[in-house]
Design a protein around this motif. Structure first.
Motif, PDB file in Angstrom:
ATOM      1  N   VAL A 108       0.846  -1.215   0.000  1.00  0.00           N
ATOM      2  CA  VAL A 108       0.000   0.000   0.000  1.00  0.00           C
ATOM      3  C   VAL A 108       0.874   1.255   0.000  1.00  0.00           C
ATOM      4  O   VAL A 108       0.585   2.225  -0.708  1.00  0.00           O
ATOM      5  CB  VAL A 108      -0.944  -0.006   1.217  1.00  0.00           C
ATOM      6  CG1 VAL A 108      -1.757   1.282   1.271  1.00  0.00           C
ATOM      7  CG2 VAL A 108      -1.875  -1.205   1.171  1.00  0.00           C
ATOM      8  N   MET A 109       1.965   1.258   0.785  1.00  0.00           N
ATOM      9  CA  MET A 109       2.871   2.408   0.805  1.00  0.00           C
ATOM     10  C   MET A 109       3.521   2.616  -0.558  1.00  0.00           C
ATOM     11  O   MET A 109       3.723   3.756  -0.994  1.00  0.00           O
ATOM     12  CB  MET A 109       3.947   2.205   1.879  1.00  0.00           C
ATOM     13  CG  MET A 109       3.398   2.233   3.306  1.00  0.00           C
ATOM     14  SD  MET A 109       4.613   1.765   4.544  1.00  0.00           S
ATOM     15  CE  MET A 109       5.772   3.113   4.380  1.00  0.00           C
ATOM     16  N   THR A 110       3.846   1.528  -1.239  1.00  0.00           N
ATOM     17  CA  THR A 110       4.426   1.643  -2.576  1.00  0.00           C
ATOM     18  C   THR A 110       3.431   2.263  -3.546  1.00  0.00           C
ATOM     19  O   THR A 110       3.783   3.126  -4.369  1.00  0.00           O
ATOM     20  CB  THR A 110       4.842   0.252  -3.077  1.00  0.00           C
ATOM     21  OG1 THR A 110       5.765  -0.321  -2.149  1.00  0.00           O
ATOM     22  CG2 THR A 110       5.508   0.341  -4.439  1.00  0.00           C
ATOM     23  N   LEU A 111       2.166   1.843  -3.446  1.00  0.00           N
ATOM     24  CA  LEU A 111       1.137   2.425  -4.315  1.00  0.00           C
ATOM     25  C   LEU A 111       0.951   3.908  -4.041  1.00  0.00           C
ATOM     26  O   LEU A 111       0.708   4.699  -4.957  1.00  0.00           O
ATOM     27  CB  LEU A 111      -0.188   1.686  -4.112  1.00  0.00           C
ATOM     28  CG  LEU A 111      -0.286   0.284  -4.708  1.00  0.00           C
ATOM     29  CD1 LEU A 111      -1.603  -0.370  -4.310  1.00  0.00           C
ATOM     30  CD2 LEU A 111      -0.168   0.339  -6.225  1.00  0.00           C
ATOM     31  N   ALA A 112       1.066   4.311  -2.749  1.00  0.00           N
ATOM     32  CA  ALA A 112       0.898   5.727  -2.399  1.00  0.00           C
ATOM     33  C   ALA A 112       1.982   6.596  -3.038  1.00  0.00           C
ATOM     34  O   ALA A 112       1.748   7.777  -3.305  1.00  0.00           O
ATOM     35  CB  ALA A 112       0.912   5.898  -0.887  1.00  0.00           C
ATOM     36  N   GLY A 113       3.160   6.026  -3.269  1.00  0.00           N
ATOM     37  CA  GLY A 113       4.247   6.791  -3.875  1.00  0.00           C
ATOM     38  C   GLY A 113       4.433   6.548  -5.358  1.00  0.00           C
ATOM     39  O   GLY A 113       5.389   7.056  -5.949  1.00  0.00           O
TER      40      GLY A 113
END
Length: 302
Positions: free
Chosen positions: A121-126
């Motif tokens: 999810v953090m990767t998708l946010a960035g």
């Protein structure tokens, strides 16, 4: 092992004190320097946009469509399209984002699988917005056959906003004291009742912060709209109906991108005016959300 006397320890501390003071002073200078640089850059960008864009602003510029092949007139169709895209995103993104945040905070276990989910999810946010634009083009426009349309833009911007809303919702729920949830369980509430009546109201200011960040990003990104819902110019009158959802819309970010790409077609004054309006729109959304968040936080008793 050698034991130091009190006098030796005092002399050692006195030798180290100047070094610590020097390091502290250096870190302080670097911190204040970084803050000053950030403020100067932000002030410079805002100042240039205001200085160059404000002279173009009048009622006709804000309320009339462009004429003479975009070389004159106003930008009302672009403002209207950006507002429609923003409203649709603000309806869809909270539903998926808050549900995902609740799932991350309350149902994902603290094991390797849970950590992998959070990293994803953090990767998708960035992830760069152009990737979400290509995803929307491949899935919504082509695979699902929605075509270049307002609804394809809504879905793409909502998917792009969900990771940010989910992460901030998770952190906001975790910031609510655990004793509150325990008290709810002690009173006989079910797990969902604890989430709905205790955790979500307590986490509301943090959730609104996530929505502000997501809305600001969605309002200013051009690539996702360019690939799914963008329309450079149309003389057709927009009527709000179900058919509107199936049509592309003109919008401010795409107008800016095309204005610079087709250098000379759109006068520079109109481009700077469009830039000023887009910045003002994002600022207005942020101010509304910050006001709601502050009032909600003011009612909190802890």
């Amino acid at each position: 092992m050698v034991e130091l006397t009190a006098s030796q320890l005092e002399r050692l501390a006195q030798r180290r004190t100047p070094t610590r003071k020097s390091r502290g002073l250096l870190l302080g200078i670097l911190a204040y320097g970084a803050i000053g640089l950030a403020v100067a850059v932000a002030s410079g960008v805002i100042g240039i946009v205001v200085a160059k864009g404000l002279p173009a602003i009048d009622w006709a510029f804000l309320s009339e469509p462009p004429v003479d092949g975009m070389s004159a007139g106003g930008i009302w169709p672009m403002i209207r399209g950006s507002i429609l895209l923003l409203l649709g995103t603000l309806v869809l993104a909270p539903v998926l984002g808050i549900a995902s945040g609740i799932w991350l905070a309350e149902y994902v276990k603290e094991n390797r699988i849970g950590q992998a989910v959070r990293v994803l999810v953090m990767t998708l946010a960035g992830t760069p917005s152009i990737v979400f634009g290509l995803f929307g083009l491949a899935i919504f426009v082509l695979k699902m056959g929605i075509g270049f349309s307002l609804i394809a833009g809504w879905l793409t911007l909502a998917i792009m906003s969900v990771p940010v809303v989910a992460l901030t919702t998770e952190q906001a729920i975790r910031s609510v004291p655990h004793s509150f949830a325990e008290a709810g369980v002690g009173l006989g509430l079910s797990r969902w009742q604890v989430i709905r009546k205790i955790l979500l109201p307590g986490a509301l200011p943090g959730i609104l912060t996530g929505l502000v960040l997501a809305a600001g990003r969605a309002a200013g990104e051009a690539p996702p709209i360019l690939l799914t819902a963008g329309l450079y110019y149309s003389t057709e009158k927009l009527t709000l109906s179900w058919e509107t959802l199936k049509r592309p819309v003109a919008n401010l970010p795409y107008h800016l991108a095309e204005g610079y790409r087709q250098g000379g077609v759109i006068p520079e004054k109109i481009i700077w005016g469009t830039c000023f309006v887009l910045m003002a729109l994002v600022l207005l959304v942020n101010l509304v959300a910050i006001t709601v968040r502050s009032r909600t936080r003011g009612k909190r008793q802890w």
